[in-house]
Motif scaffolding. Structure first.
Motif, short mmCIF file in Angstrom:
data_model
loop_
_atom_site.label_atom_id
_atom_site.label_comp_id
_atom_site.label_asym_id
_atom_site.label_seq_id
_atom_site.Cartn_x
_atom_site.Cartn_y
_atom_site.Cartn_z
N ALA A 155 0.83 -1.21 0.00
CA ALA A 155 0.00 0.00 0.00
C ALA A 155 0.86 1.25 0.00
N VAL A 156 1.92 1.27 0.81
CA VAL A 156 2.83 2.41 0.81
C VAL A 156 3.45 2.59 -0.57
N SER A 157 3.88 1.49 -1.16
CA SER A 157 4.50 1.56 -2.49
C SER A 157 3.52 2.06 -3.53
N ALA A 158 2.28 1.59 -3.47
CA ALA A 158 1.28 1.99 -4.47
C ALA A 158 1.10 3.50 -4.48
N VAL A 159 0.98 4.09 -3.30
CA VAL A 159 0.76 5.53 -3.22
C VAL A 159 2.04 6.30 -3.53
N PHE A 160 3.13 5.90 -2.91
CA PHE A 160 4.36 6.66 -3.08
C PHE A 160 4.88 6.56 -4.51
N HIS A 161 4.83 5.38 -5.09
CA HIS A 161 5.31 5.23 -6.46
C HIS A 161 4.42 5.99 -7.44
N TYR A 162 3.15 6.11 -7.15
CA TYR A 162 2.28 6.90 -8.00
C TYR A 162 2.68 8.38 -7.94
N VAL A 163 2.94 8.87 -6.74
CA VAL A 163 3.36 10.26 -6.58
C VAL A 163 4.65 10.52 -7.36
N VAL A 164 5.62 9.65 -7.17
CA VAL A 164 6.91 9.82 -7.84
C VAL A 164 6.75 9.72 -9.36
N GLY A 165 5.98 8.75 -9.83
CA GLY A 165 5.79 8.59 -11.26
C GLY A 165 5.14 9.80 -11.89
N ALA A 166 4.13 10.34 -11.23
CA ALA A 166 3.46 11.54 -11.75
C ALA A 166 4.42 12.72 -11.77
N ALA A 167 5.19 12.87 -10.70
CA ALA A 167 6.12 14.00 -10.62
C ALA A 167 7.22 13.89 -11.69
N VAL A 168 7.73 12.69 -11.91
CA VAL A 168 8.77 12.49 -12.92
C VAL A 168 8.23 12.79 -14.31
N THR A 169 7.01 12.33 -14.59
CA THR A 169 6.40 12.60 -15.89
C THR A 169 6.23 14.10 -16.11
N ASP A 170 5.71 14.80 -15.12
CA ASP A 170 5.55 16.25 -15.23
C ASP A 170 6.90 16.93 -15.46
N ALA A 171 7.90 16.50 -14.69
CA ALA A 171 9.23 17.13 -14.80
C ALA A 171 9.83 16.92 -16.18
#
Length: 235
Positions: A155-171
């Motif tokens: 569950a931690v990975s699901a949320v945190f990896h989503y945040v990171v993935g979205a941020a990397v894509t935006d960047a």
């Protein structure tokens, strides 16, 4: 003299070494990190160098920096952890999904304010005190909701990896536009022709204020993940 080269890179992280002992050097580590953040926010990752940092700090020689920060990689680790510090917001209101959503939105917002930071997450994050505190808050919220063992980790990975993935894509989009030297609207007009996408649609996709932009997409995706999470009993 600055520390020896083998000591500068011991264990591969600034967080796995002791902080330099006090010296007569006029610079404090926090002053160095704060100025580095200003350069990174203003000019981007590629424009940061120890020489330029020394100039902005009013220091004649870069050697003065190395009394407090051993390497540029150390500096980048320190800077990324400062960004994570901005995500340590109060998250006590609502149920566990609301609390987790507040933390996720805070991290995503911090990365949006510092778009250079997501570019470093693959190599310069994970051991700093703010990063650790952020992860511990997520774990505490989910553990209190009944998540245990491997399901808690997932569950931690699901949320945190989503945040990171979205941020990397935006960047990545931001970096592409910046490299072009064009304003966002002008870039969308020119790139839209190449991609076969209307300039208006591409502008909307990139604009954080647009109902079809990154902020809205992130929020919608986050809701899907949070609704789908369920505590389970370990078999």
């Amino acid at each position: 003299m600055p520390r020896e080269a083998d000591e500068k890179t011991a264990l591969g992280s600034v967080w796995l070494r002791t902080e330099p002992a006090p010296t007569r050097a006029p610079l404090e580590r926090q002053d160095i990190v704060r100025t580095a953040l200003e350069i990174l926010d203003r000019d981007g990752l590629q424009q940061l160098s120890m020489r330029r940092l020394a100039t902005e700090l009013g220091t004649a020689a870069t050697s003065a920096l190395y009394w407090r920060v051993a390497t540029k990689n150390d500096l980048l680790e320190l800077a990324v952890d400062e960004v994570f510090g901005e995500a340590l917001v109060p998250a006590e209101d609502g149920d566990w999904r609301d609390q987790l959503g507040t933390l996720a939105q805070a991290a995503y917002g911090a990365f949006a304010r510092h778009p250079w930071a997501p570019q470093l997450l693959a190599s310069h994050a994970g051991l700093g005190p703010n990063y650790q505190a952020y992860a511990e808050r997520m774990v505490a919220i989910l553990a209190a909701a009944g998540f245990k063992g491997v399901h808690l980790d997932a569950a931690v990975s699901a949320v945190f990896h989503y945040v990171v993935g979205a941020a990397v894509t935006d960047a990545a989009w931001i970096a592409t536009v910046r490299r072009s030297g064009l304003a966002e609207n002008a870039w969308a007009e020119a790139a839209g022709d190449q991609l076969g996408v209307g300039a208006g649609a591409l502008t909307s996709y990139l604009s954080r204020e647009d109902a079809a932009g990154p902020e809205a997409r992130f929020a919608a995706g986050l809701r899907v993940i949070l609704v789908g999470l369920r505590p389970r009993r370990l078999s």
